[in-house]
Motif scaffolding. Sequence first.
Motif, PDB file in Angstrom:
ATOM      1  N   THR A 127      -1.502   4.436   9.716  1.00  0.00           N
ATOM      2  CA  THR A 127      -1.568   3.712   8.439  1.00  0.00           C
ATOM      3  C   THR A 127      -0.217   3.560   7.755  1.00  0.00           C
ATOM      4  OG1 THR A 127      -2.036   5.749   7.228  1.00  0.00           O
ATOM      5  CG2 THR A 127      -3.929   4.507   8.062  1.00  0.00           C
ATOM      6  N   SER A 187       0.806   0.625   5.319  1.00  0.00           N
ATOM      7  CA  SER A 187      -0.412  -0.154   5.100  1.00  0.00           C
ATOM      8  C   SER A 187      -0.595  -0.453   3.613  1.00  0.00           C
ATOM      9  CB  SER A 187      -1.635   0.615   5.621  1.00  0.00           C
ATOM     10  OG  SER A 187      -2.832  -0.064   5.321  1.00  0.00           O
ATOM     11  N   THR A 188      -0.990  -1.670   3.313  1.00  0.00           N
ATOM     12  CA  THR A 188      -1.214  -2.046   1.910  1.00  0.00           C
ATOM     13  C   THR A 188      -2.581  -1.599   1.402  1.00  0.00           C
ATOM     14  OG1 THR A 188      -1.999  -4.209   2.667  1.00  0.00           O
ATOM     15  CG2 THR A 188       0.326  -4.034   2.022  1.00  0.00           C
ATOM     16  N   ASP A 189      -3.526  -1.378   2.316  1.00  0.00           N
ATOM     17  CA  ASP A 189      -4.876  -1.016   1.874  1.00  0.00           C
ATOM     18  C   ASP A 189      -5.365   0.316   2.434  1.00  0.00           C
ATOM     19  OD1 ASP A 189      -5.306  -1.633   4.509  1.00  0.00           O
ATOM     20  OD2 ASP A 189      -6.647  -3.334   4.141  1.00  0.00           O
ATOM     21  N   GLY A 190      -4.475   1.050   3.114  1.00  0.00           N
ATOM     22  CA  GLY A 190      -4.854   2.360   3.631  1.00  0.00           C
ATOM     23  C   GLY A 190      -5.567   2.345   4.963  1.00  0.00           C
ATOM     24  N   THR A 191      -5.821   1.150   5.519  1.00  0.00           N
ATOM     25  CA  THR A 191      -6.458   1.065   6.839  1.00  0.00           C
ATOM     26  C   THR A 191      -5.391   0.980   7.923  1.00  0.00           C
ATOM     27  OG1 THR A 191      -6.633  -1.346   6.668  1.00  0.00           O
ATOM     28  CG2 THR A 191      -8.503  -0.045   5.881  1.00  0.00           C
ATOM     29  N   LYS A 235      -1.507  -6.408   7.303  1.00  0.00           N
ATOM     30  CA  LYS A 235      -1.760  -5.295   6.390  1.00  0.00           C
ATOM     31  C   LYS A 235      -0.463  -4.676   5.872  1.00  0.00           C
ATOM     32  CE  LYS A 235      -6.140  -4.099   8.642  1.00  0.00           C
ATOM     33  NZ  LYS A 235      -6.903  -3.031   9.315  1.00  0.00           N
TER      34      LYS A 235
END
Length: 678
Positions: A367, A370-374, A332
């Motif tokens: 996070t 994080s690339t997707d916020g997860t 991620k």
Amino acid sequence: MKLHSALSLYFILTFSICYIALMVQADENEFDDKLTLHKLFKRATERDDDDSENAGVASITSRDQKKLSKKRKGNKSLKELNRLYSTDDNKKNFNDKLLKLDEEDRLKFFRQRQLKQDKKYRKQVLRMLRKQARKNRKNKKLKDKNTNSSLSASSLILQVNEALNLTRNLWEGDIIVPDTVIEADTEVSAESVKSNLKNGFSSTTNERTTSQAQSGIGSNIWSDARVPYVFDQSYPSKHRSKIEKVMEDIEDETCIKFVQRTTEVDYVHILSGLGCSAPVGKHAAMHIVSLESGSCTNTEGIIAHELGHVLGLHHTQSRLDRDNYINIDLSKVAPEYQHNFNTYANPHNDDFAVEYDYNSVMHYGRTDFSTDGTDVITPIIGTALIGQRLGMSYFDYVTINQMYGCYDKTPYYWPMDEIDMFDKNVVGSTSITPSNPTSPLPPNFLVGLDNGKFLNALRIRGTKAYANLGSFPDQCLVDPEKCHDGFTFGMWYKDKSSANDMSIRLLSSYEPQTGPFAKDRGIEILINKGPSGHRLLSVTMQRKSKCIIGSSLDTVQNDWNHIVVIYEPNSGYLGSDIDIYVNGVKDSLAPTIPCSIFSTNVPDINPSLTVGLSPTLPEDQYIDFWIDDIAFFPRELSFTDILKLKNDGAYFDKGLSDGSLGKKDDVIGSLESFTSIL
């Protein structure tokens, strides 16, 4: 007439656009100018065998600027040199002229040039960063999210630095790596990474290696725990007070002293313009620490985080043992940011000596990057909350105190739980090493860890067997003369041997006298087992001109015993007193009496603290015992704290969310059998 005005406006706009484009290009070309000056200065001084480089270029202040501006007038040599520096392309005439100057004038010139370049450079950087920040905030509609209580200090820092387009320019998102460190790394091309501040870096594009990162943020710590600092003249006064408040909080819990800079060469320069960022530890000369007024100072945890870096603290998740406490999903994280999750050792502190702290202000949030916020980071203990924004945790303070060797606010502590198999010693506030007897070893000679009262314990078995907890010259831990506020020793003890008529030295920091005169200052905690099975716990305190003994009869039993010894320097009929507690109960009958030896100007010749029977002592007897959770406080503990020490351990002041929430015990585990460290 209208046509003429329109054409005039067109030519003016065209000229302005071209001029701005040229200035931006010139700005970008100026980034390496200061480095060139340093190189020229170094080359000139080296040819003249002059070691005054730091004095010449390290610290420039407004006071210097006023002095230099006055001296600059009428100095034809320096004026000519400045003209040559600006016009001589190959610098040949400039270098020839430079070497003809005497040392004082040469230093004047470089200080003048650096004043100009520093001022110009800072303006360029700030102008470009602020321009980019305005553009990013407009495009991304970013707002100050410091009111979001769910974000960690590190997450807020990353938000600020991303808004300023700085994330790629800083190691691990907020660490400044000085050029001096980069140049010192022989494994990395210095030229390839000097452009980091302008172009950013990653583990692939600029050859940043783990080795380089370790050396890059390792640095040194501040001498005498003293950190000189100065605010940039433009820094808003209302935000200065917020930073100084956090400095005071750190001073209250450690021995660190933040002081206003006067003439110190090495110091911290606090400014606004480079986001929330700082170097780790002490490097040469001026240390730029950026705390963007408002964005970085509205949250106490951000200030504490960056000041933690200044003192030498690394990010918690970079510890060597982090995989025992957290899981990291690098899928991620963008490839150019994955190096921010490397692990490495802190050269000034043993990670294993302080338990992993989920609550550290130095810990990344879930996070971050994080690339997707997860979640990128997931604590193995599901209830753990990682990353906080309130300020330093208890174990942040413990780590600082261990780094700087000061224990007024947090204790020396040897939990006797874990062996560092690489160095072959027991982990604690200092490493515990075994004795080094002559070969062959005596029968049944053992020093190591065994199953203990809490988790594991140190076991000493054999003839003349002992372990060394370290050397502590001029410290209260080994010299009562230094204990102006008294002290407290606490430990768990259990005797393995059923034999009587023997002495067991639990702790000792002095060499007993061999005649009527004392020869060494220190303390000794001893258990004498008489022929009839009686046990006398005695404590000897040897000061410069006084010796006292406290004792307790038959309070120590065959099972585990919690022993606390308190030294009160200003009480009792002898002018000082010794109190003894066994299993939380004070022995009110234990007398404090003078020693039957002469004490006159006694020196401290043995600053080591040992467990067991030192080979230098005359006794030659077999011993076998366990000792666990040794703690030392350079002050008198109250009765309430003594009970906390017994029930909760040495770090009884920690909060409920501090530390590893019990995971440390699972990671270490209880030993099933004796493990030697010989």
